[in-house]
Design an enzyme around this catalytic site. Structure first.
Site, PDB file in Angstrom:
ATOM      1  N   ARG A  26       0.821  -1.217   0.000  1.00  0.00           N
ATOM      2  CA  ARG A  26       0.000   0.000   0.000  1.00  0.00           C
ATOM      3  C   ARG A  26       0.855   1.267   0.000  1.00  0.00           C
ATOM      4  NH1 ARG A  26      -4.686  -1.973   4.218  1.00  0.00           N
ATOM      5  NH2 ARG A  26      -5.908  -3.143   2.683  1.00  0.00           N
ATOM      6  N   GLU A  38      -1.606  -9.028  -5.123  1.00  0.00           N
ATOM      7  CA  GLU A  38      -2.880  -9.726  -5.260  1.00  0.00           C
ATOM      8  C   GLU A  38      -2.687 -11.200  -5.624  1.00  0.00           C
ATOM      9  OE1 GLU A  38      -5.718  -8.850  -4.312  1.00  0.00           O
ATOM     10  OE2 GLU A  38      -5.312  -6.747  -3.903  1.00  0.00           O
ATOM     11  N   GLN A  43      -5.291 -17.267  -1.619  1.00  0.00           N
ATOM     12  CA  GLN A  43      -5.212 -18.474  -0.762  1.00  0.00           C
ATOM     13  C   GLN A  43      -4.109 -18.406   0.282  1.00  0.00           C
ATOM     14  OE1 GLN A  43      -7.211 -21.192  -2.079  1.00  0.00           O
ATOM     15  NE2 GLN A  43      -7.194 -20.892  -4.262  1.00  0.00           N
ATOM     16  N   GLY A  82       3.722 -21.956  -2.016  1.00  0.00           N
ATOM     17  CA  GLY A  82       2.792 -22.924  -2.611  1.00  0.00           C
ATOM     18  C   GLY A  82       2.096 -22.370  -3.845  1.00  0.00           C
ATOM     19  N   TYR A 121     -11.179 -11.426 -10.464  1.00  0.00           N
ATOM     20  CA  TYR A 121     -10.851 -10.733  -9.214  1.00  0.00           C
ATOM     21  C   TYR A 121      -9.587  -9.876  -9.362  1.00  0.00           C
ATOM     22  CZ  TYR A 121      -8.926  -9.684  -4.743  1.00  0.00           C
ATOM     23  OH  TYR A 121      -8.364  -8.983  -3.707  1.00  0.00           O
ATOM     24  N   ASP A 139     -13.803 -11.456  -4.218  1.00  0.00           N
ATOM     25  CA  ASP A 139     -13.232 -12.764  -3.852  1.00  0.00           C
ATOM     26  C   ASP A 139     -14.091 -13.362  -2.739  1.00  0.00           C
ATOM     27  OD1 ASP A 139     -12.609 -11.271  -1.652  1.00  0.00           O
ATOM     28  OD2 ASP A 139     -10.464 -11.722  -1.662  1.00  0.00           O
ATOM     29  N   CYS A 193     -15.558  -8.818   9.586  1.00  0.00           N
ATOM     30  CA  CYS A 193     -16.589  -9.780   9.176  1.00  0.00           C
ATOM     31  C   CYS A 193     -15.892 -11.095   8.788  1.00  0.00           C
ATOM     32  CB  CYS A 193     -17.391  -9.207   8.008  1.00  0.00           C
ATOM     33  SG  CYS A 193     -18.934 -10.096   7.723  1.00  0.00           S
ATOM     34  N   CYS A 200     -19.498  -8.242  14.908  1.00  0.00           N
ATOM     35  CA  CYS A 200     -20.600  -7.327  14.578  1.00  0.00           C
ATOM     36  C   CYS A 200     -20.614  -6.092  15.484  1.00  0.00           C
ATOM     37  CB  CYS A 200     -21.938  -8.059  14.686  1.00  0.00           C
ATOM     38  SG  CYS A 200     -22.047  -9.450  13.540  1.00  0.00           S
ATOM     39  N   CYS A 209     -27.066  -3.993   8.723  1.00  0.00           N
ATOM     40  CA  CYS A 209     -26.675  -5.311   8.224  1.00  0.00           C
ATOM     41  C   CYS A 209     -27.882  -6.264   8.326  1.00  0.00           C
ATOM     42  CB  CYS A 209     -25.502  -5.865   9.034  1.00  0.00           C
ATOM     43  SG  CYS A 209     -25.090  -7.549   8.529  1.00  0.00           S
TER      44      CYS A 209
END
Ligand code: SF4
Length: 475
Positions: A26, A38, A43, A82, A121, A139, A193, A200, A209
């Protein structure tokens, strides 16, 4: 619905400006930096990615540098992360950028989508974060947040649902803030989330929500389970060198394409007799687990002798490599998305490389043996078990027993130079010379390596751990 949407976009963006994490990718909006991050983050957890990302960007700071690098170096830099096809595709994409766009990633969604390894994505992430274009970047994290906030019960494993959620995500992007908004959505999914315990009470969009108001935050999103990975038992060999190859082990490079293409590994074979046991494995996590080396404290179990037989035969038939398994070394496991390798690793003595006619002669007995029929019908007494005192470090005190029997169907000549001496057919000097010569003649793609050589070759995680464990034991 409009109110809830406006509320969501506004509150999420404000929250992001206050709480966003400082992450190396960033620092600026360089599209190459965004692209690399990205791809690495697919994963893989942020904490895991950070050191890899920093190393990768230091080594390949530009698209051109990545495009021009030897593939081996790129894979080496990726080693441990991986999903190595990601690294290969990233480099292929960089080469396309150099060839087609003069090394500059274009501000054009179609052109970016056409690059190798870039799916919907990544295209959305690059276009929105680097160029601030109103493109969705949806995603698993984002699908979870949207499903919960809008209380959507469509199956997110379906492509149709993803396309619907992409449309919804675009409609939420505030004018001129595509990059920050998409990152805010990802950040909310990663920090608040979360999959199992959504926070929450600290969530900036809690008030509207719908999922939480309906008490469904723990039920959503709906996702049908993927087919569980198939379990595959494999037998692997740590073939140890002698003479000028002392301290080295034999490794081989995987084929040009397919699973773990062109990476290095220990020789290993499918355990034919165990093949029938292949069964789906449930509830597995994507991990690499390597057990500590095992030590024997008595006679080898019959099953282990049989597995050593199968390993010796299969290596000979598949690679022309005649190596004699001596003792079980350790177990390891590697989980791919569709398959789980259960590996039994054996220390082996190098014999020699068979001529093609000899290999063919073995093939029939191998086929029978692989089904377990021939070996299972032979009494264990067919195999001589000897104690191998002090020959291998670490076995002296363990009372180790090692297999010295002859696999059914293997050639009659001495498997090793040492056996030649024992049989009185070779003097010690002749045996050494013979062994030196044999160790130079390897099957295609095979080579001897020392611990230092591992700095240049890229290994999948599981073999990296096995070999590191092996070298540690040698110290
Ligand atoms: S209120 Fe809860 S379920 Fe809704 S978006 Fe926030 S964290 Fe997720």
């Amino acid at each position: 619905m409009m109110d809830a949407k406006k509320f969501f976009s506004k509150e999420l963006l404000s929250w992001f400006h206050i709480y966003k994490r400082t992450l190396p990718w960033r620092q600026n909006r360089d599209p190459y930096r965004v692209w690399v991050s990205e791809i690495m983050l697919q994963q893989t957890r942020v904490d895991t990615v950070i050191p890899y990302y920093e190393r990768f960007m230091a080594r390949f700071p530009t698209v051109a540098a990545l495009a021009a690098a030897p593939e081996e170096e790129v894979l080496k830099c990726w080693e441990g992360l991986g999903y190595y096809s990601r690294a290969r595709n990233l480099q292929a994409g960089a080469q396309e950028v150099v060839e087609r766009y003069g090394g500059v990633i274009p501000d054009d969604a179609e052109a970016v989508a056409g690059l190798k390894g870039i799916g919907p994505y990544t295209r959305g992430a690059v276009m929105s974060i680097a160029f601030n274009r109103a493109e969705p970047a949806v995603d698993g994290n984002v699908m979870r947040v949207l499903s919960r906030y809008f209380c959507l019960e469509d199956d997110i494993a379906k492509n149709k649902t993803r396309i619907q959620l992409e449309k919804l995500a675009v409609s939420l992007i505030p004018d001129g803030h595509a990059g920050d908004f998409n990152q805010a959505l990802m950040e909310l999914g990663a920090l608040v989330c979360t999959p199992k315990s959504p926070g929450c009470l600290t969530c900036p969009v809690m008030e509207h929500c719908a999922g939480r108001l309906a008490g469904k935050e723990l039920v959503l999103p709906i996702k049908t389970k993927a087919k569980p990975p198939r379990e595959e038992r494999r037998l692997a060999a740590i073939v140890e060198g002698s003479g000028s190859q002392t301290g080295k082990v034999l490794v081989r490079q995987r084929p040009e394409s397919g699973l773990l293409a062109r990476m290095w590994e220990l020789p290993h074979v499918l355990d034919g007799a165990a093949g029938a046991e292949s069964k789906p494995a449930r509830g597995r996590k994507r991990t690499v687990r390597t057990n500590r080396p095992q030590e024997h404290t008595g006679a080898l179990p019959e099953q282990e002798v049989l597995r050593m037989e199968r390993l010796g035969l299969a290596l000979a038939v598949e690679s022309r490599l005649l190596a004699r398994p001596l003792a079980h070394w350790m177990e390891a496991e590697h989980v791919f998305s569709h398959i789980i390798w259960k590996l039994d690793i054996f220390r082996c003595e190098f014999g020699f490389v068979l001529e093609e006619e000899e290999r063919q002669r073995l093939e029939h007995s191998y086929e029978v043996t692989a089904r377990g029929e021939m070996l299972a019908s032979e009494a264990p007494s067919s195999y001589t078990l000897h104690r191998l005192d002090g020959e291998y470090p670490g076995t002296e005190d363990a009372g180790s027993w090692v297999y010295t029997g002859r696999a059914s169907g293997l050639p009659d000549e001495a498997l090793t130079a040492a056996a030649g001496i024992a049989a009185g057919t070779l003097t010690e000097v002749e045996a050494e010379e013979l062994q030196e010569e044999r160790q130079q003649q390897l099957p295609d793609g095979y080579r001897w390596i020392s611990r230092e050589d591992m700095d240049e070759l890229a290994f999948p995680n599981v073999f990296l751990r096995i070999l590191n464990s092996y070298w540690e034991q040698q110290l």
